[in-house]
Design a protein around this motif. Structure first.
Motif, PDB file in Angstrom:
ATOM      1  N   CYS A   1    -130.888 -19.457 -54.483  1.00  0.00           N
ATOM      2  CA  CYS A   1    -130.154 -18.344 -55.080  1.00  0.00           C
ATOM      3  C   CYS A   1    -130.993 -18.118 -53.219  1.00  0.00           C
ATOM      4  O   CYS A   1    -130.699 -17.786 -53.159  1.00  0.00           O
ATOM      5  CB  CYS A   1    -129.845 -17.482 -55.530  1.00  0.00           C
ATOM      6  N   MET A   2    -129.608 -18.619 -51.690  1.00  0.00           N
ATOM      7  CA  MET A   2    -130.339 -18.583 -50.551  1.00  0.00           C
ATOM      8  C   MET A   2    -129.647 -16.845 -50.096  1.00  0.00           C
ATOM      9  O   MET A   2    -128.876 -17.032 -49.742  1.00  0.00           O
ATOM     10  CB  MET A   2    -130.029 -19.354 -49.480  1.00  0.00           C
ATOM     11  N   PHE A   3    -129.947 -15.543 -50.167  1.00  0.00           N
ATOM     12  CA  PHE A   3    -129.830 -14.741 -50.584  1.00  0.00           C
ATOM     13  C   PHE A   3    -130.710 -13.730 -49.442  1.00  0.00           C
ATOM     14  O   PHE A   3    -131.858 -13.880 -50.338  1.00  0.00           O
ATOM     15  CB  PHE A   3    -128.798 -13.670 -51.747  1.00  0.00           C
ATOM     16  N   GLU A   4    -130.009 -12.936 -48.575  1.00  0.00           N
ATOM     17  CA  GLU A   4    -130.374 -11.882 -48.054  1.00  0.00           C
ATOM     18  C   GLU A   4    -131.665 -12.580 -47.399  1.00  0.00           C
ATOM     19  O   GLU A   4    -131.659 -13.641 -46.839  1.00  0.00           O
ATOM     20  CB  GLU A   4    -131.549 -10.725 -48.967  1.00  0.00           C
ATOM     21  N   GLN A   5    -133.476 -12.143 -47.045  1.00  0.00           N
ATOM     22  CA  GLN A   5    -134.212 -12.255 -45.795  1.00  0.00           C
ATOM     23  C   GLN A   5    -134.981 -14.157 -46.417  1.00  0.00           C
ATOM     24  O   GLN A   5    -134.647 -14.938 -45.620  1.00  0.00           O
ATOM     25  CB  GLN A   5    -135.309 -11.672 -45.625  1.00  0.00           C
ATOM     26  N   GLY A   6    -135.007 -14.127 -47.910  1.00  0.00           N
ATOM     27  CA  GLY A   6    -135.857 -15.352 -47.883  1.00  0.00           C
ATOM     28  C   GLY A   6    -134.971 -15.940 -49.160  1.00  0.00           C
ATOM     29  O   GLY A   6    -133.790 -16.089 -49.730  1.00  0.00           O
ATOM     30  N   GLU A   7    -136.020 -17.115 -49.487  1.00  0.00           N
ATOM     31  CA  GLU A   7    -135.313 -18.026 -50.598  1.00  0.00           C
ATOM     32  C   GLU A   7    -135.949 -17.703 -52.051  1.00  0.00           C
ATOM     33  O   GLU A   7    -136.936 -17.569 -52.250  1.00  0.00           O
ATOM     34  CB  GLU A   7    -135.890 -20.014 -50.929  1.00  0.00           C
TER      35      GLU A   7
ATOM     36  N   ILE B   1    -124.593 -26.115 -50.841  1.00  0.00           N
ATOM     37  CA  ILE B   1    -125.527 -27.149 -49.771  1.00  0.00           C
ATOM     38  C   ILE B   1    -126.003 -25.885 -48.926  1.00  0.00           C
ATOM     39  O   ILE B   1    -126.839 -26.103 -48.387  1.00  0.00           O
ATOM     40  CB  ILE B   1    -124.547 -28.066 -49.781  1.00  0.00           C
ATOM     41  N   ILE B   2    -124.430 -24.969 -48.386  1.00  0.00           N
ATOM     42  CA  ILE B   2    -124.558 -24.354 -47.076  1.00  0.00           C
ATOM     43  C   ILE B   2    -125.736 -23.458 -47.291  1.00  0.00           C
ATOM     44  O   ILE B   2    -126.579 -23.213 -45.957  1.00  0.00           O
ATOM     45  CB  ILE B   2    -123.301 -24.123 -46.196  1.00  0.00           C
ATOM     46  N   SER B   3    -125.665 -22.691 -48.202  1.00  0.00           N
ATOM     47  CA  SER B   3    -126.641 -22.005 -48.592  1.00  0.00           C
ATOM     48  C   SER B   3    -128.122 -22.148 -48.384  1.00  0.00           C
ATOM     49  O   SER B   3    -129.011 -21.949 -47.848  1.00  0.00           O
ATOM     50  CB  SER B   3    -126.751 -21.273 -50.044  1.00  0.00           C
ATOM     51  N   LEU B   4    -128.626 -23.851 -49.007  1.00  0.00           N
ATOM     52  CA  LEU B   4    -129.753 -24.249 -48.605  1.00  0.00           C
ATOM     53  C   LEU B   4    -129.852 -24.169 -47.833  1.00  0.00           C
ATOM     54  O   LEU B   4    -131.527 -24.944 -47.107  1.00  0.00           O
ATOM     55  CB  LEU B   4    -129.869 -25.193 -50.377  1.00  0.00           C
ATOM     56  N   LEU B   5    -129.461 -25.281 -46.813  1.00  0.00           N
ATOM     57  CA  LEU B   5    -129.891 -25.797 -45.422  1.00  0.00           C
ATOM     58  C   LEU B   5    -129.882 -24.468 -44.399  1.00  0.00           C
ATOM     59  O   LEU B   5    -130.069 -24.717 -43.289  1.00  0.00           O
ATOM     60  CB  LEU B   5    -128.443 -26.178 -45.238  1.00  0.00           C
ATOM     61  N   ARG B   6    -129.460 -23.182 -45.015  1.00  0.00           N
ATOM     62  CA  ARG B   6    -129.742 -21.870 -43.943  1.00  0.00           C
ATOM     63  C   ARG B   6    -130.952 -21.659 -43.490  1.00  0.00           C
ATOM     64  O   ARG B   6    -130.730 -21.240 -42.955  1.00  0.00           O
ATOM     65  CB  ARG B   6    -128.735 -20.719 -44.578  1.00  0.00           C
ATOM     66  N   MET B   7    -131.475 -21.957 -44.217  1.00  0.00           N
ATOM     67  CA  MET B   7    -133.430 -21.619 -43.966  1.00  0.00           C
ATOM     68  C   MET B   7    -133.633 -22.685 -44.044  1.00  0.00           C
ATOM     69  O   MET B   7    -134.557 -22.430 -42.783  1.00  0.00           O
ATOM     70  CB  MET B   7    -133.870 -21.455 -44.883  1.00  0.00           C
ATOM     71  N   ARG B   8    -133.569 -23.712 -44.061  1.00  0.00           N
ATOM     72  CA  ARG B   8    -134.392 -25.058 -42.934  1.00  0.00           C
ATOM     73  C   ARG B   8    -133.562 -26.117 -43.405  1.00  0.00           C
ATOM     74  O   ARG B   8    -133.286 -26.612 -43.893  1.00  0.00           O
ATOM     75  CB  ARG B   8    -135.783 -24.459 -43.605  1.00  0.00           C
ATOM     76  N   ILE B   9    -134.569 -27.363 -42.282  1.00  0.00           N
ATOM     77  CA  ILE B   9    -133.328 -28.849 -42.737  1.00  0.00           C
ATOM     78  C   ILE B   9    -134.179 -29.282 -44.057  1.00  0.00           C
ATOM     79  O   ILE B   9    -135.419 -29.635 -44.362  1.00  0.00           O
ATOM     80  CB  ILE B   9    -134.621 -29.563 -41.531  1.00  0.00           C
ATOM     81  N   HIS B  10    -133.323 -30.087 -44.676  1.00  0.00           N
ATOM     82  CA  HIS B  10    -133.271 -30.256 -46.309  1.00  0.00           C
ATOM     83  C   HIS B  10    -133.480 -31.441 -45.696  1.00  0.00           C
ATOM     84  O   HIS B  10    -132.597 -32.683 -45.387  1.00  0.00           O
ATOM     85  CB  HIS B  10    -132.756 -29.974 -46.947  1.00  0.00           C
ATOM     86  N   ARG B  11    -133.681 -32.429 -46.659  1.00  0.00           N
ATOM     87  CA  ARG B  11    -133.795 -34.382 -46.998  1.00  0.00           C
ATOM     88  C   ARG B  11    -133.033 -34.545 -47.725  1.00  0.00           C
ATOM     89  O   ARG B  11    -132.745 -33.010 -48.645  1.00  0.00           O
ATOM     90  CB  ARG B  11    -135.039 -35.016 -46.511  1.00  0.00           C
ATOM     91  N   PHE B  12    -132.421 -35.275 -48.837  1.00  0.00           N
ATOM     92  CA  PHE B  12    -131.501 -35.793 -49.530  1.00  0.00           C
ATOM     93  C   PHE B  12    -132.356 -35.303 -50.754  1.00  0.00           C
ATOM     94  O   PHE B  12    -131.240 -34.612 -51.601  1.00  0.00           O
ATOM     95  CB  PHE B  12    -130.928 -37.215 -49.689  1.00  0.00           C
ATOM     96  N   GLY B  13    -133.125 -35.770 -50.833  1.00  0.00           N
ATOM     97  CA  GLY B  13    -134.149 -35.480 -52.403  1.00  0.00           C
ATOM     98  C   GLY B  13    -133.860 -34.240 -52.441  1.00  0.00           C
ATOM     99  O   GLY B  13    -134.064 -33.967 -53.669  1.00  0.00           O
TER     100      GLY B  13
ATOM    101  N   ALA C   1    -129.385 -30.433 -41.860  1.00  0.00           N
ATOM    102  CA  ALA C   1    -129.395 -29.339 -40.617  1.00  0.00           C
ATOM    103  C   ALA C   1    -127.796 -28.840 -41.035  1.00  0.00           C
ATOM    104  O   ALA C   1    -126.658 -29.520 -40.934  1.00  0.00           O
ATOM    105  CB  ALA C   1    -129.905 -29.623 -40.162  1.00  0.00           C
ATOM    106  N   LEU C   2    -127.819 -27.342 -40.450  1.00  0.00           N
ATOM    107  CA  LEU C   2    -127.013 -26.725 -40.180  1.00  0.00           C
ATOM    108  C   LEU C   2    -126.722 -27.160 -39.116  1.00  0.00           C
ATOM    109  O   LEU C   2    -127.375 -26.869 -38.019  1.00  0.00           O
ATOM    110  CB  LEU C   2    -126.541 -25.064 -40.374  1.00  0.00           C
ATOM    111  N   THR C   3    -124.974 -26.852 -38.258  1.00  0.00           N
ATOM    112  CA  THR C   3    -125.222 -27.395 -36.827  1.00  0.00           C
ATOM    113  C   THR C   3    -124.593 -25.895 -36.782  1.00  0.00           C
ATOM    114  O   THR C   3    -124.883 -24.638 -36.869  1.00  0.00           O
ATOM    115  CB  THR C   3    -123.679 -27.961 -36.876  1.00  0.00           C
TER     116      THR C   3
END
Length: 144
Positions: free
Chosen positions: A127-133, A30-42, A84-86
């Motif tokens: 997998c959210m790793f390095e520069q982009g999604e 979840i943290i990895s997904l939120l690192r790039m941008r804000i997400h909605r639950f769906g 979003a991540l704090t």
């Protein structure tokens, strides 16, 4: 299953405290997904098809309570909620990067999908790793 309370005794091991906060099957993803941008639950649910809605909601509540994720509710119909991540959560990004680099350099990384049961080899996850999604396909065995 009741969640373990975080022990805030100063003598407590900081690694143990961190594991109590982000441990478990889904929180780091979840943290990895939120690192790039804000997400909605769906959106989060679509990117993690193996998690059920109740578990995702519980994990997001835990991360929000622990100050890792923020939740913004818009007074609309239908209701819109964004995660979003704090600033505290953003502090975990270098840790996730280091964890990803460690995993890729590990001898276990090569051929890891052969250790999975056949029925699970075709499962895809984000997998959210390095520069982009990037979408990692366990069936292909590489990033695409």
């Amino acid at each position: 299953m009741p969640r373990k309370e975080i022990d805030t005794i100063p003598e407590k091991c900081p690694v143990e405290t961190a594991i109590n906060i982000v441990g478990g099957k889904w929180k780091l993803l979840i943290i990895s997904l939120l690192r790039m941008r804000i997400h909605r639950f769906g959106e989060l649910k679509k990117k993690m098809p193996r998690i059920n809605e109740r578990t995702l909601a519980r994990q997001l509540r835990d991360l929000e309570r622990d100050g890792i994720v923020s939740r913004k509710i818009y007074p609309e119909i239908p209701p819109r909620v964004e995660y979003a991540l704090t600033e505290n959560g953003k502090g975990m990004i270098p840790i996730l990067d280091a964890l990803g680099k460690w995993a890729q350099s590990s001898p276990m990384w090569v051929g890891w999908d052969r250790m999975l049961p056949r029925k699970r080899r075709s499962i895809h996850w984000t997998c959210m790793f390095e520069q982009g999604e990037k979408i990692f396909s366990s069936g292909l065995g590489n990033f695409r």
